[in-house]
Design a protein around this motif. Structure first.
Motif, mmCIF file in Angstrom:
data_model
loop_
_atom_site.group_PDB
_atom_site.id
_atom_site.type_symbol
_atom_site.label_atom_id
_atom_site.label_comp_id
_atom_site.label_asym_id
_atom_site.label_seq_id
_atom_site.Cartn_x
_atom_site.Cartn_y
_atom_site.Cartn_z
ATOM 1 N N VAL A 81 19.655 22.655 -27.233
ATOM 2 C CA VAL A 81 19.065 23.853 -27.835
ATOM 3 C C VAL A 81 18.898 23.636 -29.337
ATOM 4 C CG1 VAL A 81 19.356 26.329 -28.269
ATOM 5 C CG2 VAL A 81 20.049 25.357 -26.066
ATOM 6 N N THR A 82 17.695 23.924 -29.825
ATOM 7 C CA THR A 82 17.431 23.717 -31.253
ATOM 8 C C THR A 82 17.274 25.031 -32.018
ATOM 9 O OG1 THR A 82 15.095 23.447 -30.722
ATOM 10 C CG2 THR A 82 16.401 21.436 -30.939
ATOM 11 N N GLN A 83 17.121 26.139 -31.270
ATOM 12 C CA GLN A 83 17.131 27.453 -31.925
ATOM 13 C C GLN A 83 17.497 28.549 -30.911
ATOM 14 O OE1 GLN A 83 14.266 29.166 -35.040
ATOM 15 N NE2 GLN A 83 13.586 30.181 -33.169
ATOM 16 N N PHE A 84 18.319 29.483 -31.369
ATOM 17 C CA PHE A 84 18.689 30.642 -30.558
ATOM 18 C C PHE A 84 18.048 31.884 -31.182
ATOM 19 C CE2 PHE A 84 22.101 27.577 -30.170
ATOM 20 C CZ PHE A 84 22.528 27.658 -28.851
ATOM 21 N N GLU A 85 17.489 32.747 -30.321
ATOM 22 C CA GLU A 85 17.000 34.042 -30.809
ATOM 23 C C GLU A 85 17.887 35.143 -30.220
ATOM 24 O OE1 GLU A 85 13.100 37.034 -30.562
ATOM 25 O OE2 GLU A 85 13.098 35.154 -29.442
ATOM 26 N N PHE A 86 18.473 35.970 -31.100
ATOM 27 C CA PHE A 86 19.392 37.026 -30.652
ATOM 28 C C PHE A 86 18.859 38.414 -30.980
ATOM 29 C CE2 PHE A 86 22.369 33.488 -31.386
ATOM 30 C CZ PHE A 86 23.049 33.495 -30.179
ATOM 31 N N ALA B 22 12.484 28.764 -23.737
ATOM 32 C CA ALA B 22 12.925 29.448 -22.510
ATOM 33 C C ALA B 22 13.301 30.878 -22.843
ATOM 34 C CB ALA B 22 14.113 28.711 -21.895
ATOM 35 N N SER B 23 12.834 31.795 -22.014
ATOM 36 C CA SER B 23 13.137 33.226 -22.185
ATOM 37 C C SER B 23 12.960 33.866 -20.806
ATOM 38 C CB SER B 23 12.182 33.859 -23.190
ATOM 39 O OG SER B 23 10.874 33.892 -22.644
ATOM 40 N N GLU B 24 13.038 35.186 -20.742
ATOM 41 C CA GLU B 24 12.798 35.865 -19.458
ATOM 42 C C GLU B 24 11.389 35.569 -18.945
ATOM 43 O OE1 GLU B 24 14.891 37.391 -17.611
ATOM 44 O OE2 GLU B 24 16.435 38.383 -18.822
ATOM 45 N N ASN B 25 10.460 35.282 -19.874
ATOM 46 C CA ASN B 25 9.053 35.106 -19.480
ATOM 47 C C ASN B 25 8.582 33.664 -19.447
ATOM 48 O OD1 ASN B 25 8.871 37.946 -19.523
ATOM 49 N ND2 ASN B 25 8.624 37.851 -21.755
ATOM 50 N N GLU B 26 9.309 32.769 -20.073
ATOM 51 C CA GLU B 26 8.884 31.367 -20.142
ATOM 52 C C GLU B 26 10.020 30.497 -19.630
ATOM 53 O OE1 GLU B 26 6.821 29.641 -24.022
ATOM 54 O OE2 GLU B 26 7.745 31.588 -24.373
ATOM 55 N N ASN B 27 9.748 29.612 -18.690
ATOM 56 C CA ASN B 27 10.820 28.760 -18.125
ATOM 57 C C ASN B 27 12.050 29.608 -17.806
ATOM 58 O OD1 ASN B 27 9.403 26.161 -18.463
ATOM 59 N ND2 ASN B 27 9.573 26.663 -20.631
ATOM 60 N N ALA B 28 11.810 30.655 -17.045
ATOM 61 C CA ALA B 28 12.854 31.656 -16.800
ATOM 62 C C ALA B 28 14.060 31.067 -16.063
ATOM 63 C CB ALA B 28 12.269 32.830 -16.021
ATOM 64 N N GLY C 202 12.824 14.616 -23.170
ATOM 65 C CA GLY C 202 12.372 14.636 -24.568
ATOM 66 C C GLY C 202 11.325 15.685 -24.885
ATOM 67 N N LYS C 203 11.028 16.573 -23.926
ATOM 68 C CA LYS C 203 10.003 17.607 -24.190
ATOM 69 C C LYS C 203 10.596 18.788 -24.935
ATOM 70 C CE LYS C 203 6.897 17.454 -20.298
ATOM 71 N NZ LYS C 203 7.528 17.511 -19.010
ATOM 72 N N ARG C 204 9.821 19.319 -25.902
ATOM 73 C CA ARG C 204 10.258 20.538 -26.595
ATOM 74 C C ARG C 204 9.683 21.741 -25.866
ATOM 75 N NH1 ARG C 204 10.024 20.634 -32.926
ATOM 76 N NH2 ARG C 204 10.997 22.609 -32.365
ATOM 77 N N ILE C 205 10.557 22.665 -25.459
ATOM 78 C CA ILE C 205 10.081 23.825 -24.724
ATOM 79 C C ILE C 205 10.790 25.083 -25.215
ATOM 80 C CG2 ILE C 205 9.553 22.523 -22.609
ATOM 81 C CD1 ILE C 205 12.073 23.657 -21.394
#
Ligand SMILES: Cc1cc2nc3c(=O)[nH]c(=O)nc-3n(C[C@H](O)[C@H](O)[C@H](O)COP(=O)(O)OP(=O)(O)OC[C@H]3O[C@@H](n4cnc5c(N)ncnc54)[C@H](O)[C@@H]3O)c2cc1C
Length: 521
Positions: free
Chosen positions: A258-263, A236-242, A231-234
């Motif tokens: 997944v609640t949002q995608f960044e492209f 993830a990217s190359e630099n965070e929770n890689a 239930g944690k909101r986190i």
């Protein structure tokens, strides 16, 4: 009888197939009409509409009213129950073969609705299914007697044109995405049917017309916001929770919601050059042999796919070709149109075309060109292989099975990927198929339940006969619900790392209604 405009009249359910084809040619012949009429015909939706009196006892999972009210107080979105009048409509997914009945549907209005939905499922021992736009052939978006997290009302796409970035909610369709990005002359590679969901497409890999130039959809993913099994909101990217970011890029819905995608976005269009060249079926071997040679040196701005199917009533084809088997080269070019025409011109001499229709048009319009052939509500059974090359054996098998299509809607699709998609290392992310140049889609599609057996048998037989010529691996986004045994093959050498990451983020395998990666023991 309904008048659909343009002289087209709808007399009854029997005309549905004709209408689909009619609108298909409108679109492929550079569209002027919309096809919402088709999406809404009751006949198309019938297979999933179970009358209230036929609902089984097992729908009524034993959840108290108080618990439901409590959940309602925690979420901004709507809770839909089997007793609600909207229930049958809300649980519709693209493939009418899949008939399942969730105990409740949480129609999320915002990312904060996800943690209470997960907590509710845990507390009540319910399975969780996740729906983006509900297109997946396996139908894992729908569960029986579990909790469905439904994103179909979260479709916002925000574009930062200066940074060339898009921030996309998980219920967005490819049409939502393309329209928002193209309003700034931007795009990123996505699939070829605009009603497909960005979420499932991206999480499994994603390819389309722009893939040769800009890679897989997942190669253009910059970050995700997600909710984990606890239930944690986190982020993830190359630099965070890689590690999670590595797994999510191809690992499907196995690791988090997944609640949002960044492209990342690229400059595309807004006009592109695209269209069809249609050849007689008896020239199939010659056309496809020349095609496989041609694409070896074609620039990455050009993409050409090959399709074998029965000809729709396209306006540039003579009447006696309609309904006959044909080979179609589908061309797409980004760049100067005059240059594109020169590049495409040799394709016309691969045989003696029945006809061709190639022209400039808006990218967003081309992205919808195949929608009328891929409407929701039909019965679909797919099989797929990857190919590093199209050997003679592979082509002969494809032609043999294209010669015995069991329904007018069945088709054999050869998608060209290659280019930028082949230049990413195999271990850069979960999606690892970096050597295939082609993806074969055995697209079994029909309307009537009575045709299930024949169409499925055709798809399975073709899949088996073409297997010896295929390369290793599988594309998870094209796998049916019964292909769980291909999941390990789909990830190959990346599977062990995925199982390790699954153990870290979802040790109880809460997210298992997908092409499932089991947590390492
Ligand atoms: C007509 C048609 C055309 C297609 N064309 C292409 C194509 O050109 N290129 C291509 O690459 N693929 C294509 N596909 C395949 C497509 O990529 C997959 O079907 C994809 O899963 C669809 O995504 P969706 O969100 O609509 O599916 P859904 O059925 O909603 O979701 C599929 C699965 O993804 C997971 N999921 C969805 N949303 C989330 C989320 N927010 N968080 C975590 N997990 C989630 C769940 O496990 C879910 O079961 C096509 C499919 C169809 C039916």
């Amino acid at each position: 009888m309904a008048d659909l405009g343009g002289g087209v009249r709808f007399f009854g359910p029997g005309d549905l197939r004709f209408l689909k084809l009619h609108f298909a040619y409108e679109h492929l012949g550079i569209a002027t009409k919309q096809c919402q009429h088709i999406f809404l015909t009751p006949d198309a939706l019938k297979p999933l509409s179970i009358a209230a009196e036929n609902r089984s006892e097992k729908d009524m999972t034993n959840i108290s009213k108080e618990k439901i009210e409590n959940l309602k107080s925690k979420v901004k979105g709507q809770i839909v129950l089997p007793s609600d009048s909207s229930y049958d409509e809300v649980r519709q997914i693209w493939n009418a073969m899949i008939e399942r009945r969730p105990a409740l549907i949480v129609r999320c209005a915002e990312a904060d609705d996800v943690p209470p939905a997960i907590a509710f499922a845990r507390e009540n021992g319910l399975e969780i299914s996740i729906r983006g736009a509900g297109h997946n052939i396996a139908g894992n978006a729908l569960c029986d007697n579990g909790l469905m997290i439904d994103f179909s009302t979260m479709r916002d796409v925000r574009v930062d044109a200066e940074k060339k970035r898009a921030y996309v909610e998980p219920g967005a369709t490819l049409a939502d995405f393309d329209e928002a990005a193209q309003s700034h002359g931007l795009a990123t590679p996505v699939g070829i049917n605009s009603t497909t969901g960005i979420a499932g497409l991206t999480l499994g890999g994603g390819f389309g017309w722009l893939t040769r130039k800009y890679g897989m959809t997942v190669d253009n993913l910059i970050s995700v916001d997600a909710v984990t099994a606890d239930g944690k909101r986190i982020r993830a990217s190359e630099n965070e929770n890689a590690d999670l970011f590595w797994a999510i890029r191809g690992g499907g819905g196995n690791f988090a919601v997944v609640t949002q995608f960044e492209f990342k976005l690229h400059e595309v269009g807004p006009e592109i050059l695209a269209g069809l060249i249609v050849f007689p079926f008896d020239e199939a071997k010659q056309v496809l042999t020349k095609y496989r040679e041609f694409v070896k040196s074609a620039p990455e701005e050009l993409n050409v796919w090959a399709i074998m199917r029965k000809a729709p009533p396209l306006p540039f084809l003579a009447g006696d070709v309609h309904g006959k088997e044909v080979v179609v080269l589908v061309t797409f070019y980004i760049g100067d149109a005059a240059q594109g025409r020169k590049l495409i011109e040799p394709l016309l001499r691969f045989g003696t075309p029945h006809g061709e229709h190639i022209g400039t048009q808006p990218y967003t319009q081309w992205q919808k060109a195949f929608d009328p052939l891929l409407t929701p509500g039909a019965r679909n059974y797919w099989k797929s292989h990857n190919f590093t090359e199209l050997s003679d054996g592979a082509l002969n098998t494809m032609i043999e099975f294209a010669g015995k299509l069991p329904s007018p809607q069945c088709e054999i699709f050869i998608a060209l990927i290659s280019g930028a998609a082949n230049r990413v290392p195999e271990n850069a992310m979960a999606y690892r198929h970096r050597d295939p140049k082609f993806v074969l889609n055995v697209h079994g599609r029909w309307d009537e339940r009575t045709d299930d057996e024949g169409c499925i048998a055709w798809a399975r037989a073709f899949f088996q006969a073409s297997a010896p010529y295929a390369s290793e691996g599988a594309y998870v986004n094209f796998m049916t619900e019964e292909e769980g045994d291909r999941v390990a093959a789909a990830y190959g050498a990346n599977y062990d790392r995925l199982a390790q990451i699954k153990k870290e983020y979802d040790p109880e395998n809460l997210f298992h209604l997908n092409q499932n990666i089991k947590p390492l023991l």
